[in-house]
Design a protein around this motif. Sequence first.
Motif, PDB file in Angstrom:
ATOM      1  N   GLU A   1      24.079  -6.920  -6.446  1.00  0.00           N
ATOM      2  CA  GLU A   1      23.205  -5.724  -6.899  1.00  0.00           C
ATOM      3  C   GLU A   1      21.725  -6.642  -7.403  1.00  0.00           C
ATOM      4  O   GLU A   1      20.839  -6.077  -6.990  1.00  0.00           O
ATOM      5  N   LYS A   2      22.106  -7.629  -8.197  1.00  0.00           N
ATOM      6  CA  LYS A   2      20.769  -8.436  -8.667  1.00  0.00           C
ATOM      7  C   LYS A   2      20.029  -8.890  -7.426  1.00  0.00           C
ATOM      8  O   LYS A   2      18.837  -8.497  -7.525  1.00  0.00           O
ATOM      9  N   MET A   3      20.638  -9.514  -6.425  1.00  0.00           N
ATOM     10  CA  MET A   3      19.926 -10.235  -5.246  1.00  0.00           C
ATOM     11  C   MET A   3      19.273  -9.317  -4.601  1.00  0.00           C
ATOM     12  O   MET A   3      18.179  -9.452  -3.952  1.00  0.00           O
ATOM     13  N   LEU A   4      19.937  -8.008  -4.291  1.00  0.00           N
ATOM     14  CA  LEU A   4      19.623  -7.004  -3.468  1.00  0.00           C
ATOM     15  C   LEU A   4      18.237  -6.366  -4.051  1.00  0.00           C
ATOM     16  O   LEU A   4      17.078  -5.873  -3.380  1.00  0.00           O
ATOM     17  N   LEU A   5      18.232  -6.098  -5.354  1.00  0.00           N
ATOM     18  CA  LEU A   5      17.131  -5.516  -6.205  1.00  0.00           C
ATOM     19  C   LEU A   5      15.915  -6.524  -6.060  1.00  0.00           C
ATOM     20  O   LEU A   5      14.883  -6.034  -5.810  1.00  0.00           O
ATOM     21  N   ILE A   6      15.905  -7.959  -6.381  1.00  0.00           N
ATOM     22  CA  ILE A   6      15.179  -8.921  -6.099  1.00  0.00           C
ATOM     23  C   ILE A   6      14.537  -8.798  -4.772  1.00  0.00           C
ATOM     24  O   ILE A   6      13.199  -9.024  -4.539  1.00  0.00           O
ATOM     25  N   ASP A   7      15.448  -8.764  -3.672  1.00  0.00           N
ATOM     26  CA  ASP A   7      14.920  -8.656  -2.427  1.00  0.00           C
ATOM     27  C   ASP A   7      14.052  -7.666  -2.287  1.00  0.00           C
ATOM     28  O   ASP A   7      13.024  -7.792  -1.159  1.00  0.00           O
TER      29      ASP A   7
ATOM     30  N   ASN B   1      10.524 -15.339 -12.690  1.00  0.00           N
ATOM     31  CA  ASN B   1      10.340 -14.343 -13.932  1.00  0.00           C
ATOM     32  C   ASN B   1      11.423 -13.177 -13.921  1.00  0.00           C
ATOM     33  O   ASN B   1      12.092 -12.879 -14.839  1.00  0.00           O
ATOM     34  N   ILE B   2      11.455 -12.442 -12.768  1.00  0.00           N
ATOM     35  CA  ILE B   2      12.439 -11.327 -12.930  1.00  0.00           C
ATOM     36  C   ILE B   2      13.820 -11.861 -12.775  1.00  0.00           C
ATOM     37  O   ILE B   2      14.540 -11.313 -13.399  1.00  0.00           O
ATOM     38  N   GLY B   3      13.794 -12.978 -12.183  1.00  0.00           N
ATOM     39  CA  GLY B   3      15.378 -13.587 -12.153  1.00  0.00           C
ATOM     40  C   GLY B   3      15.699 -13.858 -13.393  1.00  0.00           C
ATOM     41  O   GLY B   3      17.022 -13.558 -13.877  1.00  0.00           O
ATOM     42  N   ILE B   4      14.812 -14.455 -14.300  1.00  0.00           N
ATOM     43  CA  ILE B   4      15.470 -14.676 -15.730  1.00  0.00           C
ATOM     44  C   ILE B   4      15.588 -13.588 -16.355  1.00  0.00           C
ATOM     45  O   ILE B   4      16.519 -13.266 -17.274  1.00  0.00           O
ATOM     46  N   PHE B   5      14.552 -12.292 -16.290  1.00  0.00           N
ATOM     47  CA  PHE B   5      14.934 -11.100 -16.688  1.00  0.00           C
ATOM     48  C   PHE B   5      16.324 -10.531 -16.592  1.00  0.00           C
ATOM     49  O   PHE B   5      16.917 -10.106 -17.465  1.00  0.00           O
TER      50      PHE B   5
ATOM     51  N   ILE C   1      23.256 -13.161   6.471  1.00  0.00           N
ATOM     52  CA  ILE C   1      23.340 -13.087   5.151  1.00  0.00           C
ATOM     53  C   ILE C   1      22.397 -11.719   4.967  1.00  0.00           C
ATOM     54  O   ILE C   1      22.275 -11.115   5.872  1.00  0.00           O
ATOM     55  N   GLU C   2      22.992 -11.124   3.702  1.00  0.00           N
ATOM     56  CA  GLU C   2      22.651  -9.583   3.294  1.00  0.00           C
ATOM     57  C   GLU C   2      21.336  -9.659   2.586  1.00  0.00           C
ATOM     58  O   GLU C   2      20.426  -8.787   2.713  1.00  0.00           O
ATOM     59  N   SER C   3      20.944 -10.784   1.785  1.00  0.00           N
ATOM     60  CA  SER C   3      19.617 -10.735   1.061  1.00  0.00           C
ATOM     61  C   SER C   3      19.151 -12.066   1.439  1.00  0.00           C
ATOM     62  O   SER C   3      19.941 -13.206   1.573  1.00  0.00           O
ATOM     63  N   SER C   4      17.868 -12.026   1.470  1.00  0.00           N
ATOM     64  CA  SER C   4      17.054 -13.209   2.015  1.00  0.00           C
ATOM     65  C   SER C   4      17.283 -14.593   1.243  1.00  0.00           C
ATOM     66  O   SER C   4      17.506 -14.394  -0.046  1.00  0.00           O
ATOM     67  N   LEU C   5      17.127 -15.747   1.700  1.00  0.00           N
ATOM     68  CA  LEU C   5      16.864 -16.967   0.975  1.00  0.00           C
ATOM     69  C   LEU C   5      15.530 -16.861   0.237  1.00  0.00           C
ATOM     70  O   LEU C   5      14.696 -17.067   0.943  1.00  0.00           O
ATOM     71  N   GLY C   6      15.692 -16.742  -1.035  1.00  0.00           N
ATOM     72  CA  GLY C   6      14.282 -16.513  -1.904  1.00  0.00           C
ATOM     73  C   GLY C   6      13.451 -17.728  -1.971  1.00  0.00           C
ATOM     74  O   GLY C   6      13.981 -18.757  -1.607  1.00  0.00           O
ATOM     75  N   SER C   7      12.399 -17.522  -2.337  1.00  0.00           N
ATOM     76  CA  SER C   7      11.249 -18.447  -2.375  1.00  0.00           C
ATOM     77  C   SER C   7      11.960 -19.609  -3.575  1.00  0.00           C
ATOM     78  O   SER C   7      11.720 -20.904  -3.482  1.00  0.00           O
ATOM     79  N   SER C   8      12.542 -19.146  -4.707  1.00  0.00           N
ATOM     80  CA  SER C   8      12.876 -20.209  -5.584  1.00  0.00           C
ATOM     81  C   SER C   8      14.045 -20.900  -5.238  1.00  0.00           C
ATOM     82  O   SER C   8      14.163 -22.079  -5.526  1.00  0.00           O
ATOM     83  N   PHE C   9      14.897 -20.218  -4.364  1.00  0.00           N
ATOM     84  CA  PHE C   9      16.228 -20.934  -3.762  1.00  0.00           C
ATOM     85  C   PHE C   9      15.624 -22.009  -2.749  1.00  0.00           C
ATOM     86  O   PHE C   9      16.149 -23.218  -2.713  1.00  0.00           O
ATOM     87  N   LEU C  10      14.933 -21.494  -1.894  1.00  0.00           N
ATOM     88  CA  LEU C  10      14.234 -22.631  -0.709  1.00  0.00           C
ATOM     89  C   LEU C  10      13.504 -23.833  -1.495  1.00  0.00           C
ATOM     90  O   LEU C  10      13.748 -25.111  -1.042  1.00  0.00           O
TER      91      LEU C  10
END
Lengths: 112, 143
Positions: free
Chosen positions: B71-77, B114-118, A53-62
């Motif tokens: 791009e969005k997911m890497l930014l949030i990461d 919240n940043i996800g919604i934004f 995976i390139e970006s982690s499985l986020g807290s909201s996803f999990l």
Amino acid sequence: MERKKYNFAEEFTKNPGLRFRKLSEFSGEEFREEVLENFFKKDQKVIINVDGIESSLGSSFLSEAFGNIAVKYGKDKFMDIIQIDTSSDIGYVTNEEMLKRVDEAIRRANGK
Amino acid sequence: MRLFEEPMENNIFLTLLPILVSIFSVWFAYRANSINAELAQENFKNSLIDKLKNAKYMILQLEAKNYEHREKMLLIDTIMDHLLYQQNNQQKEKYLTALERNTLSNLQEEVEDNIGIFLSTNSGSEDNKNLAINAIKNYLKDL
């Protein structure tokens, strides 16, 4: 039944999304409904490999995917069906985080 | 009489000296460890505070536009890295209280939502940005 191997990056996505379908592609909601539910319905034990995976499985996803399905089927059943492959660093930390989110979801569902 | 007492006192002192030195050494090592542990905790908390402030700044800088999924997911990461998401678990266990750990865990989810919604709505609701920033501010206040 043999435990199925599921490669998350190859079979779902390298960039897991947010909590809900309306917010992003490859959301936790989508993973729960399209992937995890099938394992539970078929009583298919699975080991999920998250290497690649390139970006982690986020807290909201999990929380949305694993937390809610654990609430629906119970912790014991959940632990019987779902395993995350912890043989890599990313697998280990994802598993730790997933278990934490599952416990939180169960606590919330029980109103504690 | 004194001729006999003095050597006896000296003997007692000489017998006790190594014990006293040992006690002092143990106490000194204990204090040094305690001070090191306190410093390590302070360093960890200061580093967490800096990272949270950086996360707040990054959120303030976010622009509402059409982001590609990756791009969005890497930014949030990247923002989540500053909230120590899936990081420093041993230090969190050692230097944060159970309440601080739970609140940090809830903060991670609240900020991500919240940043996800934004980032997911074309117009990008400033309210969600503010909710994320305020959640971080509140955590900083209690830390």
